[in-house]
Scaffold this active site. Structure first.
Site, PDB file in Angstrom:
ATOM      1  N   LYS A 183      25.009  12.695  -4.383  1.00 24.08           N
ATOM      2  CA  LYS A 183      25.552  13.811  -4.984  1.00 24.08           C
ATOM      3  C   LYS A 183      26.237  13.472  -6.274  1.00 24.08           C
ATOM      4  CE  LYS A 183      25.996  15.940  -0.146  1.00 24.08           C
ATOM      5  NZ  LYS A 183      25.086  14.687   0.417  1.00 24.08           N
ATOM      6  N   ASN A 239      19.066  17.893  -1.095  1.00 17.52           N
ATOM      7  CA  ASN A 239      18.915  17.011   0.315  1.00 17.52           C
ATOM      8  C   ASN A 239      17.600  16.420   0.138  1.00 17.52           C
ATOM      9  OD1 ASN A 239      21.579  17.170   1.583  1.00 17.52           O
ATOM     10  ND2 ASN A 239      21.204  19.571   1.772  1.00 17.52           N
ATOM     11  N   PHE A 241      36.785  25.416  19.089  1.00 15.49           N
ATOM     12  CA  PHE A 241      35.279  24.650  18.770  1.00 15.49           C
ATOM     13  C   PHE A 241      35.316  22.889  18.842  1.00 15.49           C
ATOM     14  CE2 PHE A 241      35.212  28.747  16.708  1.00 15.49           C
ATOM     15  CZ  PHE A 241      34.222  29.051  17.113  1.00 15.49           C
ATOM     16  N   GLU A 297      23.703  20.695  -4.580  1.00 10.82           N
ATOM     17  CA  GLU A 297      23.460  19.329  -4.140  1.00 10.82           C
ATOM     18  C   GLU A 297      21.722  19.551  -3.903  1.00 10.82           C
ATOM     19  OE1 GLU A 297      26.019  18.361  -1.072  1.00 10.82           O
ATOM     20  OE2 GLU A 297      24.698  18.890   0.321  1.00 10.82           O
TER      21      GLU A 297
END
Length: 666
Positions: A116, A290, A348, A288
């Protein structure tokens, strides 16, 4: 074309690649750790090779072990999926040296865009607008605090080799920056074997929109529209859709062309994703790239008709793209909901255990309706603490956004999962949320709309009444069956009452149920009548009904004097009693839960990474007490108020279950 491909991954993405390879007539090889010996991807593949213990850094991301599996199986190509080694240049180099095709971009592209920090520098040099940040490596927490102060809070601390929300923290002050830096480094080292960290400005009120690109080795490159990924929690995407409800054609074209230009600048081939932050004025900033297949690729496939995995394999085989930019048409709308093994009622936190019931909705594919479920688990399988908690990606498609959402609502209601905590109720709640339905959302959606966490859904009055009517009709059927089983078959219909009191969500409805051969008419005390029809049979865990002329799907579990009903994100205890029973029930004292206010309980199954306090310490509100790691994520547990630590029951390295007592307070 390749005859055999090894999938250097696990779970649902390994299963997804196997499906396309099988369609193309290519044999597949799975790899697996001890924890995945009986996993679905192992069962689906033509061959499977064991590569080590459960932790990924001892199995799935050990390049030598994966290379040995490739050599032993005779695989001609490797698809890395996402995560693990998918963006690891050393792995791509090892494959190249061994003469094995990598179903992904060239090594130089991985090095340039997979990192990145480097990708941002290249984007800046190419004239792409980027978010302000510090592009150099950061060695210490003191350096991180200094740099964050120069950029200006809030800042995003990110792992250079990261992805999927791992190794990522938002810091609003020096203390959070210092803590976040160390946690990000630890997570990055554990998940990717690379602890490099960088910092950038955190843009408030952003939308996260990404462009799918596809390039070959013959100079061709196209973009396949965008995906809206703004519904995120802890920087992890939860719901994605394609296209975005926010972009116009001009912005979509500009973002797409810029994404392709950036890919071509680094000689990119295969499928990749260029991520952008988009503000309220549709200004977009490169975030960015990927250099791999994305988790959310199915929604792009559903609106374009392009099988991205097939295209990746063909590009890796040296073929030229047969699709031009003019061929790309966006058709309809697609939604993806990520089903996670986590407890939404406990902030969560990850959940592990056996899937005692796992019944996804039926998959459908026609001109007006698609339901697709990409999964890597099965009923009876184990959800492990060692890997990412995502267990399925439920996708729907419809001609319009509203239809795609409605198909998703029904599919979520029909999804049966038992044995572990899961986020189905939360996903349903989002699908009904006015902001989401309107498309008015940012990456802060969950933090803003659920600031105190998720504690379930409160159904509106109309929906509550429909559930009450449906359950009353179901209860009557249940009572008739029990009467027959008891041997009292004579005049059983006279033994089952018609008047009931249905209590749910703190409200009671007095109803009369009049049944006939085709269904029941439920009359409320205010004169309202609702017609209920269904072929539900007592004991079935799923009831598909029509209540008041509208479809209603209920997950059903038996409890004393009623049912546990789950629908549209609501988890309800519904009691059906005779008027006299209901009157007596109001006199029963409420059972109080045990007092755990002076204890720190482990909120999830996990590993104690460190303990920050000692017995006898006085702690302040918000102070870090200990760190628990589960499913590759570090969770810092903090003091809720000022107290004195009287007893510590654990030490670093201990494995704990849910609600085990970590420490006690005065």
């Amino acid at each position: 074309m390749f005859k055999k491909i090894l999938i250097a991954n696990r779970g649902e993405i390994a299963c997804r690649v196997i499906k396309t390879a099988r369609k193309m007539g290519i044999k597949t090889v799975a790899i697996y750790s001890d924890a995945d010996r009986n996993a679905l991807h192992v069962q689906m593949a033509d061959e499977a090779v064991h590569i080590g213990p459960p932790p990924a850094n001892q199995s799935y991301i050990v390049i030598d072990k994966v290379m040995a599996a490739i050599k032993g199986s005779g695989a001609e190509a490797v698809h890395p999926g996402y995560g693990f080694l998918s963006e690891n240049a050393r792995f791509a180099e090892a494959l190249d040296a061994a003469g094995v095709a990598f179903v992904g971009p060239p090594v130089k592209a991985i090095e340039a865009m997979g990192d990145k920090i480097t990708s941002k520098k290249i984007a800046q040099e190419a004239g792409v607008s980027t978010v302000p940040g510090y592009m150099g490596l950061i060695d210490t927490a003191d350096d991180a605090v200094r740099i964050a102060g120069e950029i200006g809070y809030p800042v995003m601390i990110k792992a250079s080799a990261g992805g999927g929300g791992k190794g990522m923290r938002i810091a609003w002050n020096d203390e959070e920056c210092r803590e976040g830096f160390q946690s990000s480094k630890n997570e990055a080292a554990s998940s990717f074997g690379d602890d490099r960290i960088f910092i950038e400005k955190f843009v408030t009120q952003p939308r996260h929109i990404e462009i799918q690109v596809l390039c070959d080795a013959h100079g061709n490159g196209i973009y396949l529209g965008e995906r809206e990924c703004s519904i995120q929690r802890r920087n992890q995407k939860v719901i994605e859709e394609a296209p975005s409800p926010f972009l116009d054609d001009a912005t979509r074209k500009a973002m797409g062309e810029q994404a392709v230009a950036l890919a071509k600048a680094v000689g990119y081939t295969s499928a990749g994703t260029v991520e952008f932050i988009v503000d309220g004025a549709r200004n977009f900033y490169f975030l960015e790239m990927n250099t791999r297949l994305q988790v959310e690729h199915p929604v792009t496939e559903l609106i374009t008709g392009v099988d991205l995995v097939e295209q990746m394999i063909r590009v890796a085989n040296g073929e030229a793209l047969t699709i031009t930019q003019d061929d790309v048409k966006l058709n309809g709308w697609a939604m993806e909901s990520r089903l996670y093994a986590e407890d939404p009622y406990r902030n969560f936190l990850p959940s592990i255990g056996r899937l005692t019931r796992y019944r996804p909705p039926e998959e459908v594919a026609d001109d007006a309706h698609v339901v697709r479920n990409d999964t890597g688990v099965y009923e009876g399988g184990e959800i492990s603490m060692y890997y990412d908690p995502m267990i399925a990606k439920l996708c729907t498609w419809g001609p319009s956004r509203g239809e795609a959402i409605e198909h998703m609502r029904n599919a979520l209601d029909s999804f049966e999962v038992e044995g572990i905590g899961h986020n189905l109720p939360f996903l349903s709640a989002v699908m009904d949320h006015p902001k989401f339905v309107s498309g008015d959302m940012t990456t802060a959606f969950i933090a803003e709309e659920y600031p105190e966490g998720f504690d379930g859904v409160t159904l509106p009055q109309e929906a509550l009444q429909r559930v009450a009517a449906a359950v009353a009709a179901m209860f009557r059927v249940d009572e008739i069956r029990r009467t027959r089983i008891s041997g009292r078959m004579d005049n059983h219909s006279r033994r089952v009452g018609k008047e009931w009191v249905v209590t749910l969500q703190g409200e009671s409805f007095e109803v009369k149920v009049k049944a006939d051969k085709k269904g029941s008419t439920v009359k409320f005390i205010d004169g309202t009548k609702l017609r209920v029809t269904s072929d539900w049979t007592p004991g079935d865990p799923l009831a598909v009904l029509d209540a008041g002329g509208e479809p209603l799907v209920l997950k059903v579990g038996r409890i004393d004097a009623g049912y546990r009903i789950r629908t549209r994100g609501a988890d309800l205890k519904v009691y059906v009693r005779t008027p006299r029973q209901a009157e007596l029930a109001t006199l029963m004292p409420e059972k109080m839960p045990p007092d755990t206010s002076k204890m720190l309980l482990c909120p999830m199954p996990g590993l104690i990474v460190k303990v920050d306090v000692q017995e006898g310490d006085e702690v302040q509100e918000g102070q870090a007490l200990c760190t628990v790691e589960a499913m590759k994520m570090e969770n810092i547990l903090r003091a809720e108020r000022k107290a004195v630590v009287t007893r510590i029951n654990v030490e670093a390295g201990d494995s704990l279950g849910v609600d085990e007592v970590i420490m006690e307070f005065e």
